[in-house]
Write an enzyme that holds these catalytic residues in place. Sequence first.
Site, mmCIF file in Angstrom:
data_model
loop_
_atom_site.group_PDB
_atom_site.id
_atom_site.type_symbol
_atom_site.label_atom_id
_atom_site.label_comp_id
_atom_site.label_asym_id
_atom_site.label_seq_id
_atom_site.Cartn_x
_atom_site.Cartn_y
_atom_site.Cartn_z
ATOM 1 N N TYR A 46 11.151 5.556 16.790
ATOM 2 C CA TYR A 46 11.893 5.862 18.016
ATOM 3 C C TYR A 46 13.228 6.518 17.671
ATOM 4 C CZ TYR A 46 14.240 5.318 22.498
ATOM 5 O OH TYR A 46 14.919 5.563 23.667
ATOM 6 N N LYS B 222 -0.105 7.670 40.898
ATOM 7 C CA LYS B 222 1.307 7.277 40.883
ATOM 8 C C LYS B 222 2.200 8.419 41.338
ATOM 9 C CE LYS B 222 0.874 3.750 37.280
ATOM 10 N NZ LYS B 222 1.287 3.345 35.897
ATOM 11 N N ASP C 218 0.068 15.049 31.030
ATOM 12 C CA ASP C 218 -0.098 13.935 30.095
ATOM 13 C C ASP C 218 0.618 14.308 28.803
ATOM 14 O OD1 ASP C 218 -0.833 11.945 28.372
ATOM 15 O OD2 ASP C 218 -2.988 12.121 28.703
ATOM 16 N N SER D 206 17.857 12.251 24.816
ATOM 17 C CA SER D 206 18.011 11.589 23.527
ATOM 18 C C SER D 206 18.365 10.121 23.800
ATOM 19 C CB SER D 206 19.080 12.295 22.685
ATOM 20 O OG SER D 206 19.139 11.723 21.389
ATOM 21 N N LYS E 172 14.514 10.447 18.634
ATOM 22 C CA LYS E 172 15.715 10.763 19.402
ATOM 23 C C LYS E 172 16.706 11.589 18.591
ATOM 24 C CE LYS E 172 14.270 8.980 23.158
ATOM 25 N NZ LYS E 172 13.877 9.894 24.263
#
Length: 307
Positions: A193, A65, A87, A161, A197
């Site tokens: 999540y 990719k 990675d 963030s 952040k």
Amino acid sequence: MPTLLKTLVSQTLPPKPTFSTDQIPDLTGRVILVTGGNAGIGYETAKAVLIKNAKVYLACRSREKGEKAIASLRAQTGKEPFFLQLDLASLASIREAAQKFLEGVMEPSIDLRTADGYDLTIGTNVLVPSKGPYYFTSLILPALIAAADEGPHKARIVNTSSIASEMPPKNLDYTAFKEDDKKRRALGSAGLYSASKWLTLVYTAEFSRRYKTKGIVSSAVNPGLIQSELQRHLTGFRAWATSKMLQPLPYGALTQLYAGTSEQGDEFDGAYFVPWARKGTPNPSSQDPAEGKKLWEWLEAQVKANE
């Protein structure tokens, strides 16, 4: 209108941008590393700085990719970035990528978990760069300090963030990130999540406290609600509601490009930016030095335990 609601409205329904990629200065001689640069906001960021003559490293997990993105960027800009295999879910991969990056930039001037057992969201968004700033940044500090010493600009780190940083879980227990799977599952994907952040803001503030005298500018951004592959896991009402607020992909790069490339960016240490390229106010709880010290010590301990 309550403060939190005003913040959410301001960031989800921002005014038209006053900053554009045309305002990015010439970046000849500048080295820029973009994580996740093979697609989405990272790709748009890489394209914008290549056009302005920066030397760009495209850090991504898949070589296939990455090389496809490089070919596309070459066709669109006439410039070619360097591929850096990274990675984000493997500390070993991060170490190897950092070593290769240092070799490239230092020579001229002198239920998913990560491979290491961490919750995947925390592992990639906090322990590692841009999506998560700590580990990779710590490994390339010699290059950042050298760049700042050589001038004329300070070195800059832009951490990603989100508006989710406004709503972190209460009484966040770090054992939920690896040791206590019951607590991890209780937080759920949305809670983890938001935590990641919020911790990105905590980290950015703490990094600023520790390294502002070294000529390194550390800022954080909320890139906005953008049409990208990040929404692929949403379903039902959340997917429908989110789709109604999404903005075109190039908008997502504006705020981090402003923080990372604008002439006044040397003054942005510890700053937080919201859509589109506006200075915002981070969640006040993320600016507590005690929280910063707690996170930093935890991060150091995790890296030491995996060396």
